[in-house]
Enzyme design. Structure first.
Site, PDB file in Angstrom:
ATOM      1  N   TYR A  55       0.801  -1.272   0.170  1.00  0.00           N
ATOM      2  CA  TYR A  55      -0.029   0.019  -0.077  1.00  0.00           C
ATOM      3  C   TYR A  55       0.924   1.129  -0.037  1.00  0.00           C
ATOM      4  CZ  TYR A  55      -4.046  -2.768   0.229  1.00  0.00           C
ATOM      5  OH  TYR A  55      -5.154  -3.756  -0.335  1.00  0.00           O
ATOM      6  N   ASP A  95      -8.385   5.370  -4.657  1.00  0.00           N
ATOM      7  CA  ASP A  95      -8.013   6.709  -4.900  1.00  0.00           C
ATOM      8  C   ASP A  95      -8.822   7.934  -4.518  1.00  0.00           C
ATOM      9  OD1 ASP A  95      -8.539   5.852  -8.256  1.00  0.00           O
ATOM     10  OD2 ASP A  95      -9.516   7.821  -7.154  1.00  0.00           O
ATOM     11  N   HIS A 110     -14.806   0.557  -0.330  1.00  0.00           N
ATOM     12  CA  HIS A 110     -13.502  -0.251  -0.137  1.00  0.00           C
ATOM     13  C   HIS A 110     -12.694   0.557   0.589  1.00  0.00           C
ATOM     14  CE1 HIS A 110     -14.870  -3.264  -3.608  1.00  0.00           C
ATOM     15  NE2 HIS A 110     -15.589  -3.189  -2.599  1.00  0.00           N
ATOM     16  N   THR A 178     -15.749  -1.300 -14.240  1.00  0.00           N
ATOM     17  CA  THR A 178     -15.714  -2.150 -13.281  1.00  0.00           C
ATOM     18  C   THR A 178     -15.998  -3.511 -13.616  1.00  0.00           C
ATOM     19  OG1 THR A 178     -16.379  -3.090 -10.916  1.00  0.00           O
ATOM     20  CG2 THR A 178     -17.965  -2.139 -12.217  1.00  0.00           C
ATOM     21  N   SER A 179     -15.282  -4.492 -13.358  1.00  0.00           N
ATOM     22  CA  SER A 179     -15.428  -5.819 -14.256  1.00  0.00           C
ATOM     23  C   SER A 179     -16.748  -6.471 -13.604  1.00  0.00           C
ATOM     24  CB  SER A 179     -14.016  -6.552 -14.105  1.00  0.00           C
ATOM     25  OG  SER A 179     -13.956  -7.082 -12.397  1.00  0.00           O
TER      26      SER A 179
HETATM   27  C1  BV8 Z   1     -17.477  -9.065   1.711  1.00  0.00           C
HETATM   28  C2  BV8 Z   1      -9.274  -3.574  -1.606  1.00  0.00           C
HETATM   29  C3  BV8 Z   1     -18.681 -10.086   3.546  1.00  0.00           C
HETATM   30  C4  BV8 Z   1      -8.734  -2.382  -1.617  1.00  0.00           C
HETATM   31  C5  BV8 Z   1     -10.699  -4.825  -2.785  1.00  0.00           C
HETATM   32  C6  BV8 Z   1     -20.910 -13.022  -2.670  1.00  0.00           C
HETATM   33  C7  BV8 Z   1     -21.507 -12.095  -1.781  1.00  0.00           C
HETATM   34  C8  BV8 Z   1     -20.622 -11.261  -0.902  1.00  0.00           C
HETATM   35  C9  BV8 Z   1     -19.368 -11.583  -0.900  1.00  0.00           C
HETATM   36  C10 BV8 Z   1     -18.683 -12.493  -1.769  1.00  0.00           C
HETATM   37  C11 BV8 Z   1     -19.669 -13.160  -2.521  1.00  0.00           C
HETATM   38  N1  BV8 Z   1     -18.754 -14.100  -3.200  1.00  0.00           N
HETATM   39  C12 BV8 Z   1     -17.394 -13.931  -2.851  1.00  0.00           C
HETATM   40  C13 BV8 Z   1     -17.397 -12.885  -1.877  1.00  0.00           C
HETATM   41  C14 BV8 Z   1     -16.286 -12.565  -1.218  1.00  0.00           C
HETATM   42  C15 BV8 Z   1     -15.523 -11.404  -1.911  1.00  0.00           C
HETATM   43  C16 BV8 Z   1     -15.491 -11.612  -3.426  1.00  0.00           C
HETATM   44  O1  BV8 Z   1     -16.259 -10.683  -4.132  1.00  0.00           O
HETATM   45  N2  BV8 Z   1     -14.765 -12.233  -3.993  1.00  0.00           N
HETATM   46  C17 BV8 Z   1     -14.726 -12.240  -5.561  1.00  0.00           C
HETATM   47  C18 BV8 Z   1     -13.155 -12.460  -5.976  1.00  0.00           C
HETATM   48  C19 BV8 Z   1     -15.432 -13.485  -6.066  1.00  0.00           C
HETATM   49  N3  BV8 Z   1     -16.056 -10.084  -1.426  1.00  0.00           N
HETATM   50  C20 BV8 Z   1     -15.508  -9.745  -0.395  1.00  0.00           C
HETATM   51  O2  BV8 Z   1     -14.623 -10.314   0.363  1.00  0.00           O
HETATM   52  C21 BV8 Z   1     -16.060  -8.304   0.168  1.00  0.00           C
HETATM   53  N4  BV8 Z   1     -16.540  -8.548   1.478  1.00  0.00           N
HETATM   54  O3  BV8 Z   1     -18.012  -9.497   1.004  1.00  0.00           O
HETATM   55  O4  BV8 Z   1     -17.721  -8.972   3.062  1.00  0.00           O
HETATM   56  C22 BV8 Z   1     -18.895  -9.924   4.811  1.00  0.00           C
HETATM   57  C23 BV8 Z   1     -20.241 -10.313   5.571  1.00  0.00           C
HETATM   58  C24 BV8 Z   1     -20.348 -10.224   6.851  1.00  0.00           C
HETATM   59  C25 BV8 Z   1     -19.078  -9.885   7.632  1.00  0.00           C
HETATM   60  C26 BV8 Z   1     -18.027  -9.492   7.045  1.00  0.00           C
HETATM   61  C27 BV8 Z   1     -17.899  -9.639   5.729  1.00  0.00           C
HETATM   62  C28 BV8 Z   1     -15.042  -7.407   0.034  1.00  0.00           C
HETATM   63  C29 BV8 Z   1     -14.711  -6.832  -1.279  1.00  0.00           C
HETATM   64  C30 BV8 Z   1     -13.488  -5.736  -0.985  1.00  0.00           C
HETATM   65  C31 BV8 Z   1     -12.247  -6.141  -1.358  1.00  0.00           C
HETATM   66  N5  BV8 Z   1     -11.075  -5.129  -1.494  1.00  0.00           N
HETATM   67  N6  BV8 Z   1     -10.072  -3.758  -2.871  1.00  0.00           N
HETATM   68  C32 BV8 Z   1      -7.580  -2.128  -2.804  1.00  0.00           C
HETATM   69  O5  BV8 Z   1      -6.420  -2.767  -2.560  1.00  0.00           O
HETATM   70  O6  BV8 Z   1      -7.734  -1.600  -3.838  1.00  0.00           O
HETATM   71  S1  BV8 Z   1     -11.592  -5.408  -4.110  1.00  0.00           S
HETATM   72  C33 BV8 Z   1     -10.789  -4.755  -5.342  1.00  0.00           C
HETATM   73  O7  BV8 Z   1     -11.630  -5.453  -6.624  1.00  0.00           O
HETATM   74  C34 BV8 Z   1     -10.779  -3.265  -5.672  1.00  0.00           C
HETATM   75  O8  BV8 Z   1     -11.145  -2.653  -4.737  1.00  0.00           O
HETATM   76  C35 BV8 Z   1     -11.515  -3.054  -6.928  1.00  0.00           C
HETATM   77  O9  BV8 Z   1     -11.950  -1.717  -6.980  1.00  0.00           O
HETATM   78  C36 BV8 Z   1     -12.447  -4.302  -6.940  1.00  0.00           C
HETATM   79  C37 BV8 Z   1     -13.112  -4.571  -8.303  1.00  0.00           C
HETATM   80  O10 BV8 Z   1     -12.159  -4.506  -9.119  1.00  0.00           O
HETATM   81  P1  BV8 Z   1     -12.712  -3.176 -10.554  1.00  0.00           P
HETATM   82  O11 BV8 Z   1     -12.787  -2.068  -9.637  1.00  0.00           O
HETATM   83  O12 BV8 Z   1     -13.718  -3.838 -11.041  1.00  0.00           O
HETATM   84  O13 BV8 Z   1     -11.360  -3.532 -11.324  1.00  0.00           O
HETATM   85  P2  BV8 Z   1     -11.026  -4.666 -12.333  1.00  0.00           P
HETATM   86  O14 BV8 Z   1      -9.658  -4.559 -12.603  1.00  0.00           O
HETATM   87  O15 BV8 Z   1     -11.606  -5.992 -11.848  1.00  0.00           O
HETATM   88  O16 BV8 Z   1     -11.864  -4.252 -13.516  1.00  0.00           O
HETATM   89  C38 BV8 Z   1     -11.490  -3.059 -14.288  1.00  0.00           C
HETATM   90  C39 BV8 Z   1     -12.713  -2.747 -15.321  1.00  0.00           C
HETATM   91  O17 BV8 Z   1     -12.356  -1.631 -15.907  1.00  0.00           O
HETATM   92  C40 BV8 Z   1     -12.769  -3.845 -16.537  1.00  0.00           C
HETATM   93  O18 BV8 Z   1     -13.892  -4.445 -16.679  1.00  0.00           O
HETATM   94  C41 BV8 Z   1     -12.091  -2.989 -17.564  1.00  0.00           C
HETATM   95  O19 BV8 Z   1     -12.469  -3.653 -18.890  1.00  0.00           O
HETATM   96  C42 BV8 Z   1     -12.369  -1.874 -17.291  1.00  0.00           C
HETATM   97  N7  BV8 Z   1     -11.513  -0.687 -18.223  1.00  0.00           N
HETATM   98  C43 BV8 Z   1     -10.042  -0.775 -18.089  1.00  0.00           C
HETATM   99  N8  BV8 Z   1      -9.510   0.301 -18.685  1.00  0.00           N
HETATM  100  C44 BV8 Z   1     -10.652   1.069 -18.715  1.00  0.00           C
HETATM  101  C45 BV8 Z   1     -11.808   0.467 -18.305  1.00  0.00           C
HETATM  102  N9  BV8 Z   1     -13.164   1.041 -18.460  1.00  0.00           N
HETATM  103  C46 BV8 Z   1     -13.257   2.277 -19.012  1.00  0.00           C
HETATM  104  N10 BV8 Z   1     -12.438   2.864 -19.351  1.00  0.00           N
HETATM  105  C47 BV8 Z   1     -10.899   2.292 -19.350  1.00  0.00           C
HETATM  106  N11 BV8 Z   1      -9.818   3.192 -19.871  1.00  0.00           N
END
Ligand code: BV8
Length: 239
Positions: A55, A95, A110, A178-179
């Site tokens: 970080y 950010d 987040h 977002t993905s």
């Molecule tokens: C929780 C930390 C429960 C900070 C992050 C079902 C229900 C609930 C939870 C879950 C579930 N299944 C699984 C889970 C658990 C988990 C989860 O979702 N896992 C996934 C991998 C399956 N979720 C969690 O753990 C969450 N907590 O559910 O708690 C709970 C309940 C009771 C009590 C306690 C707890 C917590 C999730 C947060 C984790 N922290 N970040 C950091 O280091 O940044 S998540 C991380 O992914 C980032 O925050 C990021 O923002 C987030 C999502 O990613 P995106 O922002 O979408 O980025 P990505 O690269 O994936 O996609 C980018 C997109 O942009 C692409 O589509 C691309 O095409 C596009 N793009 C690229 N360039 C451009 C563009 N678009 C436009 N213009 C461009 N130029």
């Protein structure tokens, strides 16, 4: 078209053209480091120095002079200023580019890279320098309990009640850069569609995992697609 509140969900893609990496693109953050090593409470307990280093590097990168809001961030700030009803930006990003572009109603579900959290007294404070295992909390003076104010996997995102209230009251839900891979954020579009009232629009570089849940989608770089979409909304030609 009736004027109703708007909720905008943003992800890493909106900040890509500002010079910040996304997570799941080929050059994304998760291509070089594993979530299990740097973005879970277990990782922090196991190796806090490694997590702080991860970080600290991103915190320095965010404050580089080359990193600034792009036209997509600025278009959302203009939408908030000119739309006759409430506009709430719910961002997964840690950010500060929405705020630097002028957005005022921003929820960082987040967390925020430029803040620290004290595990001892629960204070949240601005933190722009490096954070380390010996850093002392300015609020309680205790050393060694500070962590990035960031929500890791397995932790509850922030302000969820406020987010769901906004989703329940909006007439338009826009998902940008977002993905759709991470929950609960990825479930917001289904929540909105479940109400059967609001319009759901995806603005992304390419179809997200949840693309088929949106009424409408426009694909291309955010810095081009978002300003054009906002112009149409403000001209009354929106969805
Ligand atoms: C929780 C930390 C429960 C900070 C992050 C079902 C229900 C609930 C939870 C879950 C579930 N299944 C699984 C889970 C658990 C988990 C989860 O979702 N896992 C996934 C991998 C399956 N979720 C969690 O753990 C969450 N907590 O559910 O708690 C709970 C309940 C009771 C009590 C306690 C707890 C917590 C999730 C947060 C984790 N922290 N970040 C950091 O280091 O940044 S998540 C991380 O992914 C980032 O925050 C990021 O923002 C987030 C999502 O990613 P995106 O922002 O979408 O980025 P990505 O690269 O994936 O996609 C980018 C997109 O942009 C692409 O589509 C691309 O095409 C596009 N793009 C690229 N360039 C451009 C563009 N678009 C436009 N213009 C461009 N130029």
């Amino acid at each position: 078209m009736t004027v109703s509140p708007i909720v905008v969900l943003t992800g890493a893609g909106i900040s890509r053209e500002s010079g910040l990496h996304t997570f799941r693109d080929a050059d994304g953050i998760w291509a070089t480091v594993r979530i299990e090593d740097v973005a879970t409470p277990e990782a922090f307990r196991r190796d806090p120095r490694r997590v702080h280093a991860f970080y600290n590097e991103r915190r320095r990168g965010l404050q580089a002079p080359t990193v600034a809001p792009n036209p997509a961030h600025r278009a959302l700030a203009r939408l908030e200023a000119e739309w006759p009803a409430e506009v709430l930006v719910v961002t997964q990003n840690i950010d500060d580019l929405h705020e630097r572009a002028g957005s005022r109603r921003v929820v960082h579900m987040h967390g925020e890279l430029l803040k620290a959290f004290c595990g001892r007294c629960a204070a949240v404070m601005e933190w722009r320098g490096d954070l380390g295992v010996d850093a002392a909390c300015p609020a309680c003076d205790h050393a060694g309990a500070l962590r990035p104010h960031v929500v890791w996997f397995g932790e509850m995102p922030l302000e969820m009640d406020r987010i769901y209230r906004a989703l329940d009251g909006c007439g338009l839900f826009v998902s940008i850069g977002t993905s759709g891979a991470v929950y609960p954020a990825a479930g917001f579009v289904a929540h909105v569609r479940g109400r059967g009232v609001a319009k759901a629009v995806e603005l992304n570089l390419e179809p997200s995992d949840g693309a088929d849940r949106f009424h409408e989608a426009r694909y291309g770089p955010a810095s081009r697609v978002v300003p054009r979409f906002v112009d149409e909304l403000l001209a009354g030609r929106g969805p």
